[in-house]
Design a protein around this motif. Structure first.
Motif, PDB file in Angstrom:
ATOM      1  N   GLU A   9       5.684   8.322   3.783  1.00  0.00           N
ATOM      2  CA  GLU A   9       4.698   9.360   3.470  1.00  0.00           C
ATOM      3  C   GLU A   9       3.320   8.985   4.023  1.00  0.00           C
ATOM      4  OE1 GLU A   9       5.205   9.516  -0.709  1.00  0.00           O
ATOM      5  OE2 GLU A   9       7.157  10.494  -0.572  1.00  0.00           O
ATOM      6  N   HIS A  10       2.974   7.711   3.934  1.00  0.00           N
ATOM      7  CA  HIS A  10       1.707   7.252   4.515  1.00  0.00           C
ATOM      8  C   HIS A  10       1.704   7.473   6.026  1.00  0.00           C
ATOM      9  CE1 HIS A  10       0.603   4.269   1.036  1.00  0.00           C
ATOM     10  NE2 HIS A  10       0.435   5.537   0.713  1.00  0.00           N
TER      11      HIS A  10
ATOM     12  N   ARG B 106      -6.769  13.332  -9.379  1.00  0.00           N
ATOM     13  CA  ARG B 106      -6.602  12.582  -8.137  1.00  0.00           C
ATOM     14  C   ARG B 106      -6.071  13.487  -7.035  1.00  0.00           C
ATOM     15  NH1 ARG B 106      -2.363   7.684  -6.642  1.00  0.00           N
ATOM     16  NH2 ARG B 106      -3.219   7.349  -4.554  1.00  0.00           N
ATOM     17  N   ARG B 107      -5.102  14.324  -7.367  1.00  0.00           N
ATOM     18  CA  ARG B 107      -4.497  15.212  -6.377  1.00  0.00           C
ATOM     19  C   ARG B 107      -5.548  16.141  -5.771  1.00  0.00           C
ATOM     20  NH1 ARG B 107      -1.903  20.083  -5.494  1.00  0.00           N
ATOM     21  NH2 ARG B 107       0.194  19.978  -4.575  1.00  0.00           N
TER      22      ARG B 107
ATOM     23  N   ASP C  69       2.422  16.383  -0.895  1.00  0.00           N
ATOM     24  CA  ASP C  69       3.819  15.957  -1.057  1.00  0.00           C
ATOM     25  C   ASP C  69       3.894  14.517  -1.548  1.00  0.00           C
ATOM     26  OD1 ASP C  69       4.691  18.416  -0.196  1.00  0.00           O
ATOM     27  OD2 ASP C  69       5.127  17.771   1.859  1.00  0.00           O
ATOM     28  N   HIS C  70       3.029  13.677  -1.004  1.00  0.00           N
ATOM     29  CA  HIS C  70       3.000  12.259  -1.370  1.00  0.00           C
ATOM     30  C   HIS C  70       2.692  12.074  -2.855  1.00  0.00           C
ATOM     31  CE1 HIS C  70       2.157   8.017  -1.293  1.00  0.00           C
ATOM     32  NE2 HIS C  70       0.857   8.166  -1.410  1.00  0.00           N
ATOM     33  N   LEU C  71       1.651  12.740  -3.343  1.00  0.00           N
ATOM     34  CA  LEU C  71       1.238  12.580  -4.736  1.00  0.00           C
ATOM     35  C   LEU C  71       2.190  13.305  -5.694  1.00  0.00           C
ATOM     36  CD1 LEU C  71      -2.633  12.898  -4.319  1.00  0.00           C
ATOM     37  CD2 LEU C  71      -1.262  10.821  -4.522  1.00  0.00           C
TER      38      LEU C  71
ATOM     39  N   GLN D 266      -2.245  20.231   7.824  1.00  0.00           N
ATOM     40  CA  GLN D 266      -1.026  19.418   7.755  1.00  0.00           C
ATOM     41  C   GLN D 266      -1.280  18.157   6.936  1.00  0.00           C
ATOM     42  OE1 GLN D 266       0.891  18.559  11.524  1.00  0.00           O
ATOM     43  NE2 GLN D 266       1.892  16.735  10.687  1.00  0.00           N
ATOM     44  N   ALA D 267      -2.446  17.551   7.137  1.00  0.00           N
ATOM     45  CA  ALA D 267      -2.791  16.342   6.383  1.00  0.00           C
ATOM     46  C   ALA D 267      -2.835  16.623   4.886  1.00  0.00           C
ATOM     47  CB  ALA D 267      -4.129  15.790   6.864  1.00  0.00           C
ATOM     48  N   LYS D 268      -3.405  17.768   4.525  1.00  0.00           N
ATOM     49  CA  LYS D 268      -3.457  18.147   3.112  1.00  0.00           C
ATOM     50  C   LYS D 268      -2.055  18.318   2.539  1.00  0.00           C
ATOM     51  CE  LYS D 268      -7.900  20.626   3.043  1.00  0.00           C
ATOM     52  NZ  LYS D 268      -8.535  21.943   2.751  1.00  0.00           N
ATOM     53  N   GLY D 269      -1.179  18.965   3.307  1.00  0.00           N
ATOM     54  CA  GLY D 269       0.185  19.180   2.848  1.00  0.00           C
ATOM     55  C   GLY D 269       0.938  17.871   2.661  1.00  0.00           C
ATOM     56  N   GLU D 270       0.738  16.936   3.593  1.00  0.00           N
ATOM     57  CA  GLU D 270       1.414  15.633   3.498  1.00  0.00           C
ATOM     58  C   GLU D 270       0.905  14.853   2.287  1.00  0.00           C
ATOM     59  OE1 GLU D 270       3.928  14.988   5.135  1.00  0.00           O
ATOM     60  OE2 GLU D 270       3.834  16.051   7.042  1.00  0.00           O
ATOM     61  N   MET D 271      -0.394  14.929   2.030  1.00  0.00           N
ATOM     62  CA  MET D 271      -0.950  14.228   0.870  1.00  0.00           C
ATOM     63  C   MET D 271      -0.433  14.851  -0.429  1.00  0.00           C
ATOM     64  SD  MET D 271      -2.829  11.764  -0.349  1.00  0.00           S
ATOM     65  CE  MET D 271      -4.022  11.196   0.894  1.00  0.00           C
TER      66      MET D 271
END
Length: 242
Positions: A193-194, A100-101, A215-217, A208-213
């Motif tokens: 996080e969302h 998933r990640r 961190d979220h997962l 940045q979006a990839k990094g936030e996702m």
């Protein structure tokens, strides 16, 4: 006359089989929801008689439903012991989360680069609903919106094939996500996080979006390990292939 009677009898028999099959499906789906939602905790015995009465079906029908769940790894059937809810295999979870990640990080990068303004606005609307669900204490509603938030990314990009791969992975992880959902502060942390993911998409910043996702997962994995330490009976830490 006989042929008419025979046809009529055959139709009735077919109708009876469909009805029986429908009840088996109902029992199967109800049991699956109870297991996935955590209403039936790991190692809980499944009382066939209770489920027979609840769905007005034969013991054989309930056995059929249980066997389907056993094939999916949600139920364990053992001679002399009976049927009971399977523990969650941590090794399976680790692999599903890894898949998933890898996929969702790539998807969110594409979202930031090329998602339409309308699709981004729909993500923002979902966030507003998430905030309202948290404020009202609606955990079930928040969970559904959380799932929808991630699914909107593939749908907003018309990545149907990617969705076909991600949806079964999310289904496998459903028990874990629901197990962690009531943990104190989890909905609020997930919402923040969302918001960060959405902000990076709206700002058209793929990296940045990839990094936030990521961190979220990754936080889900950390919280799972913390939960396992407190509730070891919920999980099987052996490799299911052994």
């Amino acid at each position: 006359m006989d042929s008419v009677g025979g046809f009529s009898g055959g139709t009735a028999a077919a109708r009876g089989r469909r009805t029986a099959g429908s009840k088996v499906d109902q029992a199967y789906l109800a049991l699956k929801r109870a297991i996935v939602s955590g209403a039936l905790a790991p190692d809980t015995p499944i009382d066939k008689n209770e489920w027979c009465v609840r769905f007005d079906v034969s013991r054989l029908s309930i056995t059929t439903a249980i066997n389907r769940l056993a094939f999916e790894g949600l139920v364990v059937v053992e001679p002399q012991r009976g049927s009971y809810v399977a523990k969650i295999h941590l090794e399976d979870v680790r692999q599903w989360m890894l898949m998933r990640r890898a996929l969702e990080i790539e998807v969110v990068g594409v979202c930031a680069a090329s998602m339409s303004d309308d699709a981004i606005a729909a993500l923002g609307q979902n966030l507003a609903y998430q905030k309202a669900a948290i404020a009202s204490g609606d955990l079930e509603g928040f969970h559904e919106l959380d799932t929808r938030f991630h699914r909107q990314m593939t749908e907003g990009l018309n990545l149907a094939r990617m969705g076909e791969v991600l949806d079964p992975i999310r289904t496998h992880l459903e028990r874990v996500r629901r197990t962690l959902l009531p943990e104190p502060g989890r909905p609020e942390g997930t919402f923040r996080e969302h918001e960060a993911i959405f902000g990076a998409i709206a700002a058209r910043k793929p990296e940045q979006a990839k990094g936030e996702m990521a961190d979220h997962l990754d936080r889900v994995w950390r919280e799972l390990h913390s939960f396992v330490a407190r509730h070891p009976g919920f999980f099987d830490e052996t490799d299911p292939r052994e």
